[in-house]
Scaffold this motif. Structure first.
Motif, PDB file in Angstrom:
ATOM      1  N   LYS A 299      20.746  41.623  -1.085  1.00 21.54           N
ATOM      2  CA  LYS A 299      21.479  41.708  -2.356  1.00 21.54           C
ATOM      3  C   LYS A 299      22.150  43.070  -2.509  1.00 21.54           C
ATOM      4  O   LYS A 299      23.326  43.165  -2.891  1.00 21.54           O
ATOM      5  CB  LYS A 299      20.524  41.458  -3.533  1.00 21.54           C
ATOM      6  CG  LYS A 299      21.194  41.418  -4.887  1.00 21.54           C
ATOM      7  CD  LYS A 299      20.167  41.354  -6.001  1.00 21.54           C
ATOM      8  CE  LYS A 299      19.488  40.006  -6.055  1.00 21.54           C
ATOM      9  NZ  LYS A 299      20.395  38.987  -6.692  1.00 21.54           N
ATOM     10  N   GLU A 300      21.425  44.137  -2.202  1.00 21.33           N
ATOM     11  CA  GLU A 300      21.988  45.488  -2.306  1.00 21.33           C
ATOM     12  C   GLU A 300      23.186  45.658  -1.382  1.00 21.33           C
ATOM     13  O   GLU A 300      24.237  46.193  -1.782  1.00 21.33           O
ATOM     14  CB  GLU A 300      20.923  46.528  -1.957  1.00 21.33           C
ATOM     15  CG  GLU A 300      21.438  47.960  -1.985  1.00 21.33           C
ATOM     16  CD  GLU A 300      20.638  48.900  -1.107  1.00 21.33           C
ATOM     17  OE1 GLU A 300      21.101  50.042  -0.920  1.00 21.33           O
ATOM     18  OE2 GLU A 300      19.580  48.493  -0.589  1.00 21.33           O
ATOM     19  N   LYS A 301      23.056  45.210  -0.117  1.00 28.06           N
ATOM     20  CA  LYS A 301      24.147  45.365   0.846  1.00 28.06           C
ATOM     21  C   LYS A 301      25.368  44.555   0.432  1.00 28.06           C
ATOM     22  O   LYS A 301      26.510  44.985   0.639  1.00 28.06           O
ATOM     23  CB  LYS A 301      23.685  44.937   2.244  1.00 28.06           C
ATOM     24  CG  LYS A 301      22.476  45.698   2.770  1.00 28.06           C
ATOM     25  CD  LYS A 301      22.672  47.193   2.763  1.00 28.06           C
ATOM     26  CE  LYS A 301      21.532  47.943   3.445  1.00 28.06           C
ATOM     27  NZ  LYS A 301      20.209  47.732   2.804  1.00 28.06           N
ATOM     28  N   ALA A 302      25.136  43.378  -0.156  1.00 26.80           N
ATOM     29  CA  ALA A 302      26.253  42.567  -0.636  1.00 26.80           C
ATOM     30  C   ALA A 302      26.974  43.265  -1.789  1.00 26.80           C
ATOM     31  O   ALA A 302      28.205  43.276  -1.857  1.00 26.80           O
ATOM     32  CB  ALA A 302      25.757  41.190  -1.072  1.00 26.80           C
ATOM     33  N   LEU A 303      26.210  43.855  -2.700  1.00 22.42           N
ATOM     34  CA  LEU A 303      26.806  44.589  -3.824  1.00 22.42           C
ATOM     35  C   LEU A 303      27.589  45.799  -3.329  1.00 22.42           C
ATOM     36  O   LEU A 303      28.673  46.107  -3.837  1.00 22.42           O
ATOM     37  CB  LEU A 303      25.712  45.024  -4.799  1.00 22.42           C
ATOM     38  CG  LEU A 303      25.076  43.907  -5.633  1.00 22.42           C
ATOM     39  CD1 LEU A 303      23.822  44.402  -6.331  1.00 22.42           C
ATOM     40  CD2 LEU A 303      26.066  43.353  -6.649  1.00 22.42           C
ATOM     41  N   ASN A 304      27.056  46.489  -2.321  1.00 21.35           N
ATOM     42  CA  ASN A 304      27.764  47.635  -1.759  1.00 21.35           C
ATOM     43  C   ASN A 304      29.086  47.212  -1.128  1.00 21.35           C
ATOM     44  O   ASN A 304      30.104  47.904  -1.252  1.00 21.35           O
ATOM     45  CB  ASN A 304      26.890  48.337  -0.711  1.00 21.35           C
ATOM     46  CG  ASN A 304      25.741  49.113  -1.330  1.00 21.35           C
ATOM     47  OD1 ASN A 304      25.786  49.477  -2.498  1.00 21.35           O
ATOM     48  ND2 ASN A 304      24.703  49.357  -0.545  1.00 21.35           N
ATOM     49  N   ALA A 305      29.062  46.065  -0.423  1.00 24.20           N
ATOM     50  CA  ALA A 305      30.290  45.569   0.200  1.00 24.20           C
ATOM     51  C   ALA A 305      31.316  45.182  -0.864  1.00 24.20           C
ATOM     52  O   ALA A 305      32.509  45.512  -0.744  1.00 24.20           O
ATOM     53  CB  ALA A 305      29.978  44.381   1.106  1.00 24.20           C
ATOM     54  N   LEU A 306      30.874  44.496  -1.908  1.00 25.12           N
ATOM     55  CA  LEU A 306      31.783  44.143  -3.000  1.00 25.12           C
ATOM     56  C   LEU A 306      32.321  45.386  -3.692  1.00 25.12           C
ATOM     57  O   LEU A 306      33.480  45.420  -4.122  1.00 25.12           O
ATOM     58  CB  LEU A 306      31.067  43.251  -4.015  1.00 25.12           C
ATOM     59  CG  LEU A 306      30.766  41.811  -3.596  1.00 25.12           C
ATOM     60  CD1 LEU A 306      29.969  41.105  -4.687  1.00 25.12           C
ATOM     61  CD2 LEU A 306      32.040  41.046  -3.288  1.00 25.12           C
TER      62      LEU A 306
END
Length: 307
Positions: A120-127
């Motif tokens: 979830k954190e990595k997805a938020l960082n990518a977004l």
């Protein structure tokens, strides 16, 4: 079946290699010193990606393989590394467009639903990196409500909470999507007051974006805020926090002065931010800050209403 498996192994090799190549440091390196522009090669092998070079950005073919990998694999480790690689690639403006055109934003966005907090954190960082592009924000805005809910309901001071706050801050740099946060303002103040220093700074960055928009002034002033908010105006508060809460007050006050943004005082109830900012206790704190040892703080106070 064999062909699909081969593509999966090739893509997995890409993400492992690219993840090593595009480390966190590279996020800050859009160009080499001297202003030389990045080169976009037509293709590179997985082996090429391990050479440590950061002069080149991943091309569309490689990004497409990574996005396919995100859709097709269920391996948490590979998903996480693929998200890191896509996110690092999205630090480059050219790739922000390519990823959108490849349909990558929904692929990345779907991962914020993962129960795995690291994914979830990595997805938020990518977004977050993708949201630097204004056109990308049109597609990313569909996740704003969920990100707000995750920020407010998730573990306090967690990596996921900070990643979500950073994304929301990027999404509110312009006025276009700020209205989507109106119903969350009171809860954001709660996070501000209960979070640690890093969380406080990030929430304040978000609130400062909102405070510059006259259309959000009534939502901010009407928010129910605990009286402990005024302790942020104490002289011993860290400068990076104190200057931001002073700027918040300044921005709100400036909006009240603008034509068409006059606010009728009785519309705000006791316990609202309005009553805190324009009450006697806050006035006393402003008068005390005039004698603050830091010149920047004193200068900021002089821009506020004369108490």
């Amino acid at each position: 079946m064999g062909g699909a498996r081969d593509v999966g192994w090739v893509a997995a090799g890409l993400v492992l290699a690219a993840g090593a190549c595009y480390c966190v440091y590279r996020l800050t390196c859009g160009r080499r010193r001297g202003g030389r522009r990045l080169r976009l090669r037509p293709s590179r092998s997985a082996e090429d990606l391990t050479n440590g070079s950061y002069d080149d950005v991943l091309n569309a073919e490689q990004l497409q393989k990574l996005l396919y990998l995100l859709e097709s694999t269920e391996d948490p480790a590979i998903i996480e590394r693929a998200l890191v690689t896509v996110g690092n690639s999205a630090a480059f403006s050219a790739n922000q467009v390519v990823i959108r055109e490849l349909g990558g934003i929904p692929v990345v966005g779907s991962k914020i639903n993962s129960p795995n907090q690291s994914i979830k954190e990595k997805a938020l960082n990518a977004l977050n990196n993708l949201s630097v592009n204004v056109e990308n924000q049109i597609k990313i805005k569909v996740y704003v409500n969920q990100v707000c809910e995750d920020v407010l309901s998730g573990p306090l001071n967690s990596a996921v909470q900070l990643a979500g706050l950073r994304l929301l801050t990027n999404m509110t740099v312009t006025n276009d999507h700020q209205h989507m946060l109106r119903s969350y303002i009171t809860d954001l103040f709660h996070v501000l007051l209960t979070g640690n220093g890093s969380t406080k700074v990030q929430v304040l960055k978000l609130l400062l974006n909102l405070s510059e928009n006259p259309a959000m002034t009534d939502g901010l002033l009407g928010a129910q805020v605990d009286s402990s908010f005024l302790s942020l105006y104490d002289g011993h508060v860290a400068k990076e926090i104190l200057l931001r809460v002073l700027t918040l007050f300044q921005n709100i006050n400036n909006c009240l002065k603008k034509e068409g943004c006059l606010v009728i005082h009785p519309t705000f109830t006791k316990g609202s931010l309005f009553y805190l900012l324009y009450g006697e206790e806050c006035a006393q704190k402003m008068r005390a800050l005039v004698y603050h040892q830091d010149a920047d703080v004193k200068e900021k106070v002089t821009m506020l209403p004369k108490f």
